[in-house]
Design a protein around this motif. Structure first.
Motif, PDB file in Angstrom:
ATOM      1  N   LEU A 252       0.815  -1.215   0.000  1.00 25.44           N
ATOM      2  CA  LEU A 252       0.000   0.000   0.000  1.00 25.44           C
ATOM      3  C   LEU A 252       0.849   1.266   0.000  1.00 25.44           C
ATOM      4  CD1 LEU A 252      -2.727  -0.938   2.667  1.00 25.44           C
ATOM      5  CD2 LEU A 252      -2.985  -0.944   0.184  1.00 25.44           C
ATOM      6  N   ASP A 253       2.145   1.114   0.176  1.00 27.82           N
ATOM      7  CA  ASP A 253       3.036   2.259   0.319  1.00 27.82           C
ATOM      8  C   ASP A 253       3.166   3.006  -1.014  1.00 27.82           C
ATOM      9  OD1 ASP A 253       5.754   3.697   0.465  1.00 27.82           O
ATOM     10  OD2 ASP A 253       5.469   2.993   2.521  1.00 27.82           O
ATOM     11  N   GLU A 254       2.682   4.240  -1.053  1.00 27.34           N
ATOM     12  CA  GLU A 254       2.614   4.982  -2.314  1.00 27.34           C
ATOM     13  C   GLU A 254       3.998   5.280  -2.885  1.00 27.34           C
ATOM     14  OE1 GLU A 254      -0.192   8.239  -2.422  1.00 27.34           O
ATOM     15  OE2 GLU A 254      -1.315   7.395  -0.734  1.00 27.34           O
ATOM     16  N   ASP A 255       4.930   5.707  -2.039  1.00 27.47           N
ATOM     17  CA  ASP A 255       6.272   6.030  -2.533  1.00 27.47           C
ATOM     18  C   ASP A 255       6.990   4.782  -3.041  1.00 27.47           C
ATOM     19  OD1 ASP A 255       6.020   8.730  -2.035  1.00 27.47           O
ATOM     20  OD2 ASP A 255       6.829   8.592  -0.004  1.00 27.47           O
ATOM     21  N   PHE A 256       6.808   3.669  -2.347  1.00 31.65           N
ATOM     22  CA  PHE A 256       7.439   2.427  -2.792  1.00 31.65           C
ATOM     23  C   PHE A 256       6.839   1.967  -4.120  1.00 31.65           C
ATOM     24  CE2 PHE A 256       7.957  -2.362  -2.117  1.00 31.65           C
ATOM     25  CZ  PHE A 256       9.215  -2.367  -2.691  1.00 31.65           C
ATOM     26  N   LEU A 257       5.514   2.100  -4.268  1.00 31.94           N
ATOM     27  CA  LEU A 257       4.877   1.734  -5.533  1.00 31.94           C
ATOM     28  C   LEU A 257       5.397   2.609  -6.675  1.00 31.94           C
ATOM     29  CD1 LEU A 257       1.195   1.133  -4.351  1.00 31.94           C
ATOM     30  CD2 LEU A 257       2.776  -0.588  -5.236  1.00 31.94           C
ATOM     31  N   ARG A 258       5.589   3.886  -6.396  1.00 32.98           N
ATOM     32  CA  ARG A 258       6.136   4.774  -7.436  1.00 32.98           C
ATOM     33  C   ARG A 258       7.561   4.364  -7.807  1.00 32.98           C
ATOM     34  NH1 ARG A 258       3.594   8.760  -4.122  1.00 32.98           N
ATOM     35  NH2 ARG A 258       1.678   9.545  -5.089  1.00 32.98           N
ATOM     36  N   SER A 259       8.331   3.935  -6.814  1.00 33.93           N
ATOM     37  CA  SER A 259       9.707   3.517  -7.107  1.00 33.93           C
ATOM     38  C   SER A 259       9.713   2.252  -7.964  1.00 33.93           C
ATOM     39  CB  SER A 259      10.485   3.286  -5.806  1.00 33.93           C
ATOM     40  OG  SER A 259      10.094   2.092  -5.157  1.00 33.93           O
ATOM     41  N   ILE A 260       8.751   1.347  -7.738  1.00 31.54           N
ATOM     42  CA  ILE A 260       8.624   0.158  -8.584  1.00 31.54           C
ATOM     43  C   ILE A 260       8.264   0.573 -10.006  1.00 31.54           C
ATOM     44  CG2 ILE A 260       7.287  -1.944  -8.989  1.00 31.54           C
ATOM     45  CD1 ILE A 260       6.917  -2.168  -5.958  1.00 31.54           C
ATOM     46  N   GLN A 261       7.315   1.485 -10.118  1.00 31.02           N
ATOM     47  CA  GLN A 261       6.865   1.962 -11.428  1.00 31.02           C
ATOM     48  C   GLN A 261       7.996   2.637 -12.196  1.00 31.02           C
ATOM     49  OE1 GLN A 261       3.739   4.867 -11.144  1.00 31.02           O
ATOM     50  NE2 GLN A 261       3.859   5.426 -13.298  1.00 31.02           N
ATOM     51  N   ASN A 262       8.777   3.456 -11.500  1.00 27.54           N
ATOM     52  CA  ASN A 262       9.816   4.249 -12.158  1.00 27.54           C
ATOM     53  C   ASN A 262      11.171   3.555 -12.205  1.00 27.54           C
ATOM     54  OD1 ASN A 262       7.926   6.348 -12.443  1.00 27.54           O
ATOM     55  ND2 ASN A 262       8.427   7.167 -10.421  1.00 27.54           N
ATOM     56  N   GLY A 263      11.291   2.405 -11.536  1.00 26.59           N
ATOM     57  CA  GLY A 263      12.565   1.704 -11.506  1.00 26.59           C
ATOM     58  C   GLY A 263      13.632   2.434 -10.724  1.00 26.59           C
ATOM     59  N   THR A 264      13.214   3.155  -9.678  1.00 26.81           N
ATOM     60  CA  THR A 264      14.153   3.912  -8.852  1.00 26.81           C
ATOM     61  C   THR A 264      14.330   3.237  -7.496  1.00 26.81           C
ATOM     62  OG1 THR A 264      12.341   5.332  -8.092  1.00 26.81           O
ATOM     63  CG2 THR A 264      13.632   6.095  -9.981  1.00 26.81           C
ATOM     64  N   CYS A 265      15.273   3.741  -6.726  1.00 27.08           N
ATOM     65  CA  CYS A 265      15.606   3.144  -5.432  1.00 27.08           C
ATOM     66  C   CYS A 265      14.832   3.833  -4.316  1.00 27.08           C
ATOM     67  CB  CYS A 265      17.106   3.262  -5.174  1.00 27.08           C
ATOM     68  SG  CYS A 265      17.606   2.698  -3.523  1.00 27.08           S
ATOM     69  N   GLU A 266      14.088   3.051  -3.562  1.00 27.06           N
ATOM     70  CA  GLU A 266      13.442   3.553  -2.356  1.00 27.06           C
ATOM     71  C   GLU A 266      14.304   3.137  -1.171  1.00 27.06           C
ATOM     72  OE1 GLU A 266      10.493   5.586  -0.200  1.00 27.06           O
ATOM     73  OE2 GLU A 266      10.955   5.516  -2.339  1.00 27.06           O
ATOM     74  N   LYS A 267      14.849   4.111  -0.440  1.00 25.27           N
ATOM     75  CA  LYS A 267      15.774   3.815   0.649  1.00 25.27           C
ATOM     76  C   LYS A 267      15.117   2.956   1.723  1.00 25.27           C
ATOM     77  CE  LYS A 267      19.186   6.212  -1.058  1.00 25.27           C
ATOM     78  NZ  LYS A 267      20.363   5.528  -1.610  1.00 25.27           N
ATOM     79  N   PHE A 268      15.949   2.171   2.381  1.00 22.67           N
ATOM     80  CA  PHE A 268      15.476   1.237   3.397  1.00 22.67           C
ATOM     81  C   PHE A 268      14.724   1.979   4.502  1.00 22.67           C
ATOM     82  CE2 PHE A 268      15.791  -1.440   7.144  1.00 22.67           C
ATOM     83  CZ  PHE A 268      15.461  -2.680   6.629  1.00 22.67           C
ATOM     84  N   ARG A 269      13.466   1.582   4.717  1.00 27.50           N
ATOM     85  CA  ARG A 269      12.618   2.165   5.758  1.00 27.50           C
ATOM     86  C   ARG A 269      11.410   1.257   5.931  1.00 27.50           C
ATOM     87  NH1 ARG A 269       8.138   3.970   3.346  1.00 27.50           N
ATOM     88  NH2 ARG A 269       8.215   4.530   1.140  1.00 27.50           N
ATOM     89  N   LYS A 270      10.522   1.616   6.851  1.00 23.94           N
ATOM     90  CA  LYS A 270       9.294   0.852   7.023  1.00 23.94           C
ATOM     91  C   LYS A 270       8.382   1.062   5.815  1.00 23.94           C
ATOM     92  CE  LYS A 270       8.595   0.114  11.963  1.00 23.94           C
ATOM     93  NZ  LYS A 270       7.631   0.258  13.081  1.00 23.94           N
ATOM     94  N   ILE A 271       7.811  -0.033   5.322  1.00 22.33           N
ATOM     95  CA  ILE A 271       6.930   0.006   4.161  1.00 22.33           C
ATOM     96  C   ILE A 271       5.499  -0.270   4.613  1.00 22.33           C
ATOM     97  CG2 ILE A 271       6.386  -1.080   1.946  1.00 22.33           C
ATOM     98  CD1 ILE A 271       8.913   0.613   1.903  1.00 22.33           C
ATOM     99  N   GLU A 272       4.565   0.549   4.123  1.00 15.73           N
ATOM    100  CA  GLU A 272       3.155   0.389   4.477  1.00 15.73           C
ATOM    101  C   GLU A 272       2.564  -0.780   3.694  1.00 15.73           C
ATOM    102  OE1 GLU A 272      -0.211   3.306   3.425  1.00 15.73           O
ATOM    103  OE2 GLU A 272       0.451   3.963   5.415  1.00 15.73           O
ATOM    104  N   ILE A 273       2.009  -1.739   4.417  1.00 16.34           N
ATOM    105  CA  ILE A 273       1.439  -2.934   3.787  1.00 16.34           C
ATOM    106  C   ILE A 273       0.026  -3.161   4.299  1.00 16.34           C
ATOM    107  CG2 ILE A 273       3.685  -4.042   3.460  1.00 16.34           C
ATOM    108  CD1 ILE A 273       3.013  -5.800   5.920  1.00 16.34           C
TER     109      ILE A 273
END
Length: 381
Positions: A70-91
């Motif tokens: 559910l994590d919006e920033d992580f989903l965007r990083s998957i979409q854009n192929g970018t790196c989301e720094k290590f942190r808690k992910i909303e699930i």
């Protein structure tokens, strides 16, 4: 003499013994300090490297628990192929795993539980404020991790997820004929909602359907049709070809206006409950003084144009209509009062309601020419 000679000898021996045992300490103590320093440096570097790592789907794997990202920033990083720094992910996790305390203690996750009721077509996220999102979306699966294939659309679900409740007022009605079956009408409307989503078009309740949802949590039983809107900037022109194709699940009954002016479609289901649904496309007038007006159009058979105006529309909340998720205005009382007046909570028979006169927000908007009518007016008989 013997005694005086013995003492110096003993002292000499003691010096040698002390020296013998102290020399290793000179080497051991610095080594211990050096090793401690290395351990501290290694720990610090390890922590630093951990914070610089990118979160991956593989790094989020768990046992026995199905996880929805559910994590919006992580989903965007998957979409854009970018790196989301290590942190808690909303699930998101189904409520049936509520007793799984291990997942709650997992430092990788910010856990949101959701209800997944069979009779509802949405996930009910147990957040504050409450949020709901559609169940219907295609997903990728890696291990026990699920995430949407159409990430932009799913982000749209989250953007529009704030739940707003209807009033469920009792509306006394005597002697009025019931024209629509509420449950089947809502199901037909959900079918249209999903088809519009297939074309990446978000619809929201409007007109009498918005009034029925907010006032009585249902469809007004004596109405003849249903109403939804779509912002014109969200239109996918291919939907027009689809509705007129042999593959369409819907019949295009009417088409008024043009994409750049007062477009309105009327469709009904070929496979479900055949109730007319008007799809109004909403336009925006942005004035130099900063005023923003939204409006939808209408027209009569003679080419007369009408304009239904609203202050800047804010449709991005979510409501439940008989078990189905629909997007609605976040300020329903305000919008309904503007259209139906201060007595909107009282029933008004459909037979006495004139679509181009009774509304408080409708006014004439010119006329289509005879030449225009050839392209802006379609009515299937």
């Amino acid at each position: 003499m013997y005694t005086r000679l013995e003492n110096p000898q003993r002292r000499s021996r003691m010096r040698r013994i002390i020296l013998l045992f102290s020399m290793p300490c000179c080497f051991i103590i610095p080594i211990l300090f050096y090793q401690t320093s290395i351990l501290k440096t290694t720990f610090s570097t390890s922590t630093l490297n951990e914070s610089e790592k990118c979160v991956t789907i593989e790094s989020l794997q768990t046992k026995d628990v199905r996880i929805l990202i559910l994590d919006e920033d992580f989903l965007r990083s998957i979409q854009n192929g970018t790196c989301e720094k290590f942190r808690k992910i909303e699930i998101g996790i189904d409520l049936k795993y509520l007793k799984n305390r291990e997942i709650l203690k997992d430092p990788r996750f910010e856990v949101i539980f959701f209800a997944n009721e069979t009779k509802k077509d949405y996930f009910d996220l147990r957040t504050e404020p409450r949020r709901i999102i559609p169940k219907r979306f295609e997903s990728h699966q890696i291990g026990n991790i699920y995430y949407p294939k159409n990430i932009p659309q799913f982000l749209g679900f989250l953007k529009r997820s704030k739940y707003i409740d209807c009033l469920n007022l009792y509306i006394p009605r005597k002697g009025q004929k019931v024209f629509l079956n509420a449950a089947r009408s809502a199901q037909s409307l959900a079918q249209l909602r999903d088809k519009l989503l297939d074309f990446d078009m978000f619809s929201f309740l409007n007109g009498g359907t918005l009034l029925g949802w907010y006032r009585e949590c249902s469809i007004i039983p004596h109405t003849y049709d249903m109403d939804v809107s779509v912002f014109i900037e969200d239109i996918n022109p291919k939907i027009l070809d689809y509705f007129q194709s042999a593959e369409s699940e819907f019949t295009l009954a009417r088409k008024f206006g043009r994409i750049n002016d007062s477009l309105e479609l009327t469709v009904y289901s070929n496979t479900g409950y055949a109730v007319n649904t008007d799809v109004f496309f909403m336009y925006t007038d942005d004035y130099k003084n900063g005023t923003i007006i939204n409006w939808v159009g209408g027209m009569n058979g003679n080419g007369g144009k009408y304009k239904f105006t609203y202050p800047k529309y804010d449709p991005w909340c979510a409501g439940d209509l008989l078990g189905h998720i629909f997007w609605v205005t976040c300020s329903p009382n305000q919008q309904i009062t503007l259209e139906y007046g201060k007595l909107w909570y009282k029933d008004h028979p459909t037979t006495k309601y004139q679509w181009n006169e009774s509304g408080k927000n409708v006014k004439p908007n010119g006329n289509w020419t005879k030449e225009d009518m050839k392209s802006v007016f379609f009515w299937k008989h």
